[in-house]
Design a protein around this motif. Sequence first.
Motif, mmCIF file in Angstrom:
data_model
loop_
_atom_site.group_PDB
_atom_site.id
_atom_site.type_symbol
_atom_site.label_atom_id
_atom_site.label_comp_id
_atom_site.label_asym_id
_atom_site.label_seq_id
_atom_site.Cartn_x
_atom_site.Cartn_y
_atom_site.Cartn_z
ATOM 1 N N PRO A 299 -13.439 52.440 -25.693
ATOM 2 C CA PRO A 299 -14.643 51.736 -26.157
ATOM 3 C C PRO A 299 -15.206 50.759 -25.136
ATOM 4 O O PRO A 299 -16.418 50.660 -24.955
ATOM 5 C CB PRO A 299 -14.139 51.002 -27.409
ATOM 6 C CG PRO A 299 -13.011 51.830 -27.905
ATOM 7 C CD PRO A 299 -12.343 52.354 -26.671
ATOM 8 N N LEU A 324 -25.968 59.112 -31.981
ATOM 9 C CA LEU A 324 -25.577 59.269 -33.382
ATOM 10 C C LEU A 324 -26.214 60.502 -34.009
ATOM 11 O O LEU A 324 -25.579 61.196 -34.813
ATOM 12 C CB LEU A 324 -25.966 58.014 -34.168
ATOM 13 C CG LEU A 324 -25.143 56.751 -33.869
ATOM 14 C CD1 LEU A 324 -25.788 55.529 -34.500
ATOM 15 C CD2 LEU A 324 -23.711 56.908 -34.358
ATOM 16 N N VAL A 327 -24.224 63.449 -32.691
ATOM 17 C CA VAL A 327 -22.899 63.482 -33.328
ATOM 18 C C VAL A 327 -23.017 63.954 -34.774
ATOM 19 O O VAL A 327 -22.187 64.731 -35.270
ATOM 20 C CB VAL A 327 -22.236 62.089 -33.258
ATOM 21 C CG1 VAL A 327 -21.002 62.037 -34.157
ATOM 22 C CG2 VAL A 327 -21.853 61.754 -31.826
ATOM 23 N N ALA A 336 -17.340 60.205 -38.105
ATOM 24 C CA ALA A 336 -18.184 59.609 -37.071
ATOM 25 C C ALA A 336 -18.188 58.090 -37.165
ATOM 26 O O ALA A 336 -18.099 57.386 -36.148
ATOM 27 C CB ALA A 336 -19.606 60.152 -37.179
ATOM 28 N N LEU A 340 -16.726 56.012 -34.121
ATOM 29 C CA LEU A 340 -17.754 55.416 -33.265
ATOM 30 C C LEU A 340 -17.991 53.929 -33.520
ATOM 31 O O LEU A 340 -18.489 53.230 -32.625
ATOM 32 C CB LEU A 340 -19.072 56.168 -33.437
ATOM 33 C CG LEU A 340 -19.075 57.622 -32.947
ATOM 34 C CD1 LEU A 340 -20.427 58.266 -33.222
ATOM 35 C CD2 LEU A 340 -18.752 57.697 -31.460
ATOM 36 N N ILE A 343 -16.523 51.656 -31.001
ATOM 37 C CA ILE A 343 -17.143 51.838 -29.694
ATOM 38 C C ILE A 343 -18.525 51.196 -29.643
ATOM 39 O O ILE A 343 -18.861 50.459 -28.704
ATOM 40 C CB ILE A 343 -17.261 53.342 -29.355
ATOM 41 C CG1 ILE A 343 -15.869 53.988 -29.268
ATOM 42 C CG2 ILE A 343 -18.016 53.549 -28.048
ATOM 43 C CD1 ILE A 343 -15.905 55.488 -29.062
ATOM 44 N N LEU A 344 -19.328 51.453 -30.676
ATOM 45 C CA LEU A 344 -20.743 51.072 -30.632
ATOM 46 C C LEU A 344 -21.039 49.687 -31.195
ATOM 47 O O LEU A 344 -22.006 49.042 -30.769
ATOM 48 C CB LEU A 344 -21.576 52.111 -31.393
ATOM 49 C CG LEU A 344 -21.503 53.550 -30.858
ATOM 50 C CD1 LEU A 344 -22.350 54.478 -31.723
ATOM 51 C CD2 LEU A 344 -21.961 53.617 -29.408
#
Length: 433
Positions: A299, A324, A327, A336, A340, A343-344
């Motif tokens: 990340p 996104l 994904v 997801a 994610l 990370i996001l």
Amino acid sequence: MTAAVLFLSFFIFLLLSVPIGISIGLSVLVTIFVTGAIPIDFLMRELVTSVDSFPLMAVPFFILAGEIMGRGGISERLFRVANALVGNKTGGFAIATIITCMFFAAISGSGPATVAAIGSIMIPAMVRQGYDVKFATVTVAAAGSLGVIIPPSIPMVIYGVVGGQSPGEMFIAGIIPGIVVGLSLMIWAYIYSKKKGFTGNGEKTSIVKILREVYEAKWALLIPIIILGGIYGGVFTPTEAAVIAVVYGLVAGLFLYRELKAREIPSVLINAATTTASVLVIVGTATAFGRFLTIEQIPTQVAQFMMGLSDNPIVIILLINLLLLIVGTFMDTLAAIIILTPILLPIAIELGFHPIHFGIIMVVNLAIGFITPPLGVNLFVGSGISGVSIEKLSKAIIPYFVTMIITLLFVTYWPEMSLYLVEVMKEFRAGLE
């Protein structure tokens, strides 16, 4: 090396059509065997600890509540109210279908459940009214995506758990965006219906008729008021609200509407248990996948890479939206979010986005994945009801897809849409204290 093995094995399993939850778990196992980076019992521990969460308990209960209410005659009564409101207008049946999905979304918390419950009634009804079967199917599929945007929402619960945010605040934040997405879908339904000459049902409407249908559907309409009102009023938590929804659904289906039969309860429980099992497998394996990424500091590397692409927050959040959307076309929404978010979310916070606002951005993005192949779960459910092929539905859904993308941009760059009610509720509670 570790990240390459993890992602490569994951995509290979996906290409082999291995179910998403199993693909995630197997990719973690393969990486452990190949690299020896962490102990072999890592996956087993994560499968257990990831679901040991009180807020997460809301998920199986909301799933069960959706199953009960789909069988209990609630969806049909919700449609009668919507039809009394707009059924005599151009595109009235299509607009009423979207309104019904919005009502049911405030009960089920699931996109596919909304499509299944409403589509089985509305797709044949729209076809009998003269609507094209493709348009009828994609209307229900697109409106079904509101099941995860309008609270209560299972993905919002998951984001709250993973991102360390209040599921209750996520629910509050989702109200206005959910209504705006629903209105945007209605606008396109009206434009298309006017172009194709899909007129109303020819029945005169009146305040008396509307009030009669509202009275007939009073027990169904009370459900979201009780659930969401109790959460926002601080009477009970989202998890407790999910349990109340189950109990209320049983009472309404068995004794008030009497359309849910006692002999059907075992099949309802089995369906809910099957869905819950698949969801929890995804939650467990995706949590292990995300924890593995964190251990390997992936990340941080992704955040540094994306921040290095541009110093303009508008550009970076646009790239995140694009990621996104991509994904969402091949990965389950819950997986997801779990993978994610770690990370996001740090990137979004660094850019100045409120964590709750960013959670709504993620949910709306991934909701669009419900209508985009190859995953496109809502399209598959709709196809199963109408018999129209996925290929034909994939073309017919494009206008709704574009409509939702435009709405997503408003949600992204207009944070007040998501945060206004959150701030109002905080001020209200502060006033009470």
